[in-house]
Every structure is written in structure tokens, then in C-alpha cells.
Enzyme design. Structure first.
Site, PDB file in Angstrom:
ATOM      1  N   TYR A 103       3.879   8.823  -6.728  1.00  0.00           N
ATOM      2  CA  TYR A 103       3.934   8.847  -5.268  1.00  0.00           C
ATOM      3  C   TYR A 103       2.665   9.500  -4.752  1.00  0.00           C
ATOM      4  O   TYR A 103       2.241  10.548  -5.251  1.00  0.00           O
ATOM      5  CB  TYR A 103       5.154   9.647  -4.803  1.00  0.00           C
ATOM      6  CG  TYR A 103       5.259   9.797  -3.301  1.00  0.00           C
ATOM      7  CD1 TYR A 103       5.527   8.693  -2.490  1.00  0.00           C
ATOM      8  CD2 TYR A 103       5.097  11.034  -2.687  1.00  0.00           C
ATOM      9  CE1 TYR A 103       5.632   8.824  -1.110  1.00  0.00           C
ATOM     10  CE2 TYR A 103       5.206  11.180  -1.312  1.00  0.00           C
ATOM     11  CZ  TYR A 103       5.477  10.066  -0.527  1.00  0.00           C
ATOM     12  OH  TYR A 103       5.583  10.203   0.837  1.00  0.00           O
ATOM     13  N   ASP A 140      -4.649  12.700  -8.045  1.00  0.00           N
ATOM     14  CA  ASP A 140      -3.807  13.192  -6.961  1.00  0.00           C
ATOM     15  C   ASP A 140      -3.084  14.443  -7.464  1.00  0.00           C
ATOM     16  O   ASP A 140      -2.048  14.361  -8.109  1.00  0.00           O
ATOM     17  CB  ASP A 140      -2.813  12.114  -6.522  1.00  0.00           C
ATOM     18  CG  ASP A 140      -1.909  12.603  -5.390  1.00  0.00           C
ATOM     19  OD1 ASP A 140      -2.016  13.792  -5.028  1.00  0.00           O
ATOM     20  OD2 ASP A 140      -1.109  11.805  -4.885  1.00  0.00           O
ATOM     21  N   LYS A 173       0.274  20.889  -0.740  1.00  0.00           N
ATOM     22  CA  LYS A 173       1.376  21.766  -1.151  1.00  0.00           C
ATOM     23  C   LYS A 173       0.947  23.230  -1.370  1.00  0.00           C
ATOM     24  O   LYS A 173       0.774  23.945  -0.397  1.00  0.00           O
ATOM     25  CB  LYS A 173       2.103  21.138  -2.339  1.00  0.00           C
ATOM     26  CG  LYS A 173       2.728  19.783  -1.910  1.00  0.00           C
ATOM     27  CD  LYS A 173       3.751  19.214  -2.840  1.00  0.00           C
ATOM     28  CE  LYS A 173       4.484  18.057  -2.165  1.00  0.00           C
ATOM     29  NZ  LYS A 173       4.141  16.737  -2.647  1.00  0.00           N
TER      30      LYS A 173
HETATM   31  C1  PLP Z   1       3.846  15.449  -1.844  1.00  0.00           C
HETATM   32  C2  PLP Z   1       2.835  14.518  -2.414  1.00  0.00           C
HETATM   33  C3  PLP Z   1       2.001  13.737  -1.597  1.00  0.00           C
HETATM   34  C4  PLP Z   1       2.182  13.650  -0.111  1.00  0.00           C
HETATM   35  O1  PLP Z   1       1.960  14.842   0.531  1.00  0.00           O
HETATM   36  P1  PLP Z   1       2.557  15.060   2.013  1.00  0.00           P
HETATM   37  O2  PLP Z   1       2.036  16.388   2.421  1.00  0.00           O
HETATM   38  O3  PLP Z   1       4.048  14.993   1.871  1.00  0.00           O
HETATM   39  O4  PLP Z   1       2.044  13.940   2.845  1.00  0.00           O
HETATM   40  C5  PLP Z   1       1.014  13.000  -2.193  1.00  0.00           C
HETATM   41  N1  PLP Z   1       0.842  13.016  -3.536  1.00  0.00           N
HETATM   42  C6  PLP Z   1       1.632  13.737  -4.346  1.00  0.00           C
HETATM   43  C7  PLP Z   1       1.392  13.713  -5.808  1.00  0.00           C
HETATM   44  C8  PLP Z   1       2.663  14.501  -3.817  1.00  0.00           C
HETATM   45  O5  PLP Z   1       3.468  15.183  -4.640  1.00  0.00           O
END
Ligand code: PLP
Length: 430
Positions: free
Chosen positions: A142, A242, A270
Site C-alpha cells: 500500500y 516507500d 508516520k
Molecule cells: C500509511 C502508508 C502510506 C500512506 O500514508 P498516509 O499518511 O496515510 O497518506 C503510504 N505508504 C505506506 C507504506 C504506508 O504504510
């Protein structure tokens, strides 16, 4: 009817599904979402005043524990001098310097307000830099909800051979856009090799969760990663790590520091914001200098580098840089997983566990899965029952078998013992 039920009914009148992000709605596990009234350390209290041990921690950010006094103080101090200016501040420079120091592959960094913005901007930049439209992502990863990333493979292993068979996994995403996204199975070296052999010179970017945390926790093989790095370098494709979830969570330098891989671009979020809306993308200066105002790839944000969020992020990073932080966090997380595994074994329940840094996965299966397909074959019904048994005993797990779990430095031995005790009685009743 408790306060959570009353609030959930009320919420559904004015908010679609009653929540502002879908997984909060408890759809996979059923039941009523808990409305959080307050949180402290490893705990939160719901609208009925019931206390829970939190094993989501805002899906990762709260690695120092909820409402850490030093972070509160930093935020209060920043707030007193104004919330947002739309002009640069010294704090942003300090945070950028700190990030570049902790993650050496990042030579320059641009701040944004969410992980979605970070991945979306990194992809645009990679496409602008290479002049190529095609991107590769992996099944079960994701990367936020930007259009071109809400895609999964049509059916089975080789459907990418005809990319028009890729289906968007969301309504509202144009099929025309989806044809630029190839989806490959995670950990599949042969599939990766084959697609690069065929059209490597058209691939602008490969984006990957270097430790997947959005299909439960799935680790990559070293061969998969080294092949990925080698092929993207050979064909001039931008490798985007990511690390929105793994950055500052699995180790100070993120997954890349554990894997010995140097990506071209990295996305962060995060933990970086310590619970405030804050994220970033960065990497090689040669690529980053294609961004406006230097280059022709446009990217901007009214609240980017927000001073209050920067203050929270800086203080949070300072805390996790303290001596022994990650050793302690990693040890506690491993201890928790060992305890859960022993409790399951004692009840004869097939159960596997994995963890890294302050991130963990558990699976109702005899082995740790290595791909999305394997995760879908774990016992989801057993998970749902376990989730509710734990919830009743005041332990708040992710309300989905497809999510990882998160600990914080505040999850001390007493807290772990309480979780393991609840697990023992839950497994007995399964
Ligand atoms: C949470 C997450 C996102 C998206 O971040 P948001 O702040 O919710 O838009 C993208 N990539 C990864 C791997 C994530 O865990």
C-alpha cells in the site's frame, strides 16, 4: 448501548461509514469501533472509559508512546508562536538536516503533509526525471491512495504480460491510468526479471515497501531486493523505497539500513511526524533538483513543513535517537511475539509470528507468509475471534488480519505480561 455505539450511530449520519479512514470501521472483524477519548503511554481509553493496551499506536507514529510529555511541551511551545506561515522556518531546515543525517541515501528532502502525498510526489518526480510513464508496484503493498497506485494484478502471476488486464482496486480510477502501472507479486524474482527483460527501458520507477506492513508483516528475501536494485540501476529506472511505515520504526535508518540497499528515492511519514500530519520524500540530489522551483516537476503544499508538526517531528526523532532506544524496542517486541507464540502452542493452535524493530506480524498459519497470496490463505476466521477475545480483555489489535502491529517504548514488561496473559486465555477459548 454504550457510548461507542451511540457515537458510531451518530457519526454515520454525517460521515460516510462513520469514519474518516476505512479500516477504522471494523468491517473485517465486525462490531463497533472504539471512539478514543484520550491516550497516554501504551494505553488509550474509549468513550465508555474502558482502558485498552494499544497495539496500533496510530498505525505506527506513536513510537515514543502516546502523549509523551516532551513532545507535548515542544508542540505547545511551537503553537504559541503561530500555527502556519506559508513561509520557510528554521525548524524545517533542522528537520531536513536530521533526516539526511539519519538516512544517508537522502541527500535532499521535501516535506509534505501525508504519506499519500509523499508517494504521489515521488512518482511524479521519477517520471519527470526519467521521461517514462510506466511504473511497477507489488501486490499487497500500500502506498497511499493516489490514483496510479490503487491498482492490483488482474488474476494470477503473469497477467502483467498484458497490462490492460490490470484492474483498479478502487472506483473512480481511470483504466487509462492503470495501464501505466504494472503489478508484480512480492518476493518473485523471476517475474521481476521477466518484466525488465521485456520492457526495462520503459520503466520509470519501481515503488516498494522494503518490509511490507500493509498485508500484515511480510519481509523480502535478500535476493529479491538485490535483483531489484541491480535491474533498476541497469535500466535507469528510479527505485523508490516507500518507508512511510518502516522509516524510523524498524531501525533508526529505516529498512534500507538493515538491508544494505541504497534506493534512489525514499518516502517517509508516520513516525517522522510523531502523530502530526507530516511526511516527506527525498533522495539523490540529481533527482530532487528536478523539483520546482529548480526544475520542471511541480509539487507544493500550503501546510508543508508546518511549524507545529515540525516541532513534534523533531522532538520525536530526538527521543528515538537516544542511546539504547531501538535495542530496547526491538527486544520488547520480540519478547511479545515469543509470548504470543508460546501461548498459541500451549493451546495447540497453528500460529506464526515475525517482528522487526517496533513492528510485528502474527498469522493463524503454520508458517510466516512471504506474499499477499499466502497471507490470504491464513485463517481469517480464527483471527476475527481472537481479535474480539483480546478486545474484550482490553487489548486493541489492528482490526484486520492484513495489517501489521506496532509497539512503543512505553510497552514495558508489565504491559507485555498483560497482553500475553490475555492471549493465553483467548487461545484457550478459540
Ligand atoms: C500509511 C502508508 C502510506 C500512506 O500514508 P498516509 O499518511 O496515510 O497518506 C503510504 N505508504 C505506506 C507504506 C504506508 O504504510
Amino acid at each position: 448501548m454504550g457510548q461507542n455505539d451511540i457515537l458510531f450511530e451518530r457519526a454515520q449520519i454525517t460521515i460516510p461509514g462513520g469514519v474518516n479512514s476505512p479500516v477504522r470501521a471494523f468491517r473485517q472483524v465486525g462490531g463497533t469501533p472504539r471512539f478514543v477519548a484520550k491516550a497516554k503511554g501504551p494505553y488509550f481509553w474509549d468513550a465508555d472509559g474502558k482502558r485498552y493496551i494499544d497495539l496500533i499506536m496510530s498505525w505506527g507514529p506513536m513510537i515514543a508512546g502516546h502523549a509523551h510529555p516532551e513532545v507535548i511541551e515542544a508542540v505547545q511551545r511551537a503553537a504559541e508562536t503561530g500555527f502556519s506561515y506559508g513561509a520557510p522556518t528554521e525548524g524545517e531546515v533542522e528537520l531536513a538536516e536530521r533526516i539526511c543525517q539519519l538516512v544517508p541515501s537522502i541527500e535532499q528532502v521535501r516535506m509534505v503533509s501525508s504519506g499519500t502525498e509523499a508517494t504521489m510526489s515521488a512518482l511524479r518526480l521519477a517520471r519527470g526525471y526519467t521521461g517514462r510513464d510506466l511504473i511497477i508496484k507489488f501486490e499487497g503493498c500500500y502506498h497511499g491512495h493516489a490514483d496510479s497506485l490503487l491498482v492490483k494484478a488482474g488474476s494470477g502471476l503473469l497477467t502483467f504480460a498484458d497490462s490492460t488486464q490490470n484492474a483498479p482496486s478502487s472506483g473512480g480510477v481511470p483504466h487509462d491510468l492503470v495501464k501505466h502501472t504494472l503489478v508484480l507479486p512480492y518476493n518473485d524474482v523471476a517475474a521481476l526479471q521477466e518484466v525488465f527483460d521485456r520492457q526495462g527501458d520503459q520503466i520509470g520507477a519501481v515503488i516498494i515497501e522494503p518490509i511490507a506492513g500493509n498485508m500484515n508483516l511480510i519481509k523480502p528475501s535478500q535476493l529479491f531486493l538485490s535483483t531489484l536494485r541491480q535491474l533498476t540501476s541497469q535500466y535507469g529506472s528510479v527505485l523508490i523505497y516507500d518507508e512511510v511505515m518502516t522509516g524510523f520504526r524498524v531501525a533508526l535508518g529505516g529498512a534500507q539500513s538493515l538491508q544494505g540497499i541504497t534506493p534512489d528515492l525514499t518516502c517517509l511519514g508516520k513516525v517522522m511526524g510523531g502523530g502530526m500530519p507530516m511526511a516527506a520524500f527525498g533522495g539523490k540530489k540529481e533527482i530532487m533538483s528536478k523539483l520546482a522551483p529548480l526544475g520542471n516537476v511541480y509539487q507544493a503544499g500550503t501546510l508543508s513543513g508546518n511549524p507545529v508538526a515540525v516541532a513534534a517531528g523533531l522532538k520525536n526523532l530526538e527521543i528515538i535517537c537516544r542511546e539504547g532506544f531501538f535495542e530496547c524496542l526491538t527486544g520488547q517486541t520480540e519478547k511479545l511475539m515469543t509470548g504470543l507464540k508460546q501461548a498459541a502452542d500451549a493451546s495447540g493452535i497453528p500460529f506464526a509470528v515475525d517482528s522487526i524493530g517496533g513492528m510485528f506480524g502474527f498469522y493463524f498459519a503454520s508458517q510466516v507468509p512471504t506474499s499477499f497470496e499466502e497471507v490470504t490463505k491464513t485463517d481469517i476466521e480464527a483471527f476475527k475471534k481472537f481479535f474480539h477475545l483480546m478486545l474484550d480483555q482490553g487489548v486493541y489489535l489492528a482490526p484486520s488480519a492484513y495489517e501489521a502491529g506496532f509497539t512503543s517504548i512505553a510497552h514495558d514488561n508489565a504491559v507485555l505480561d498483560e497482553i500475553i496473559g490475555a492471549a493465553q486465555s483467548s487461545f484457550k477459548r478459540l
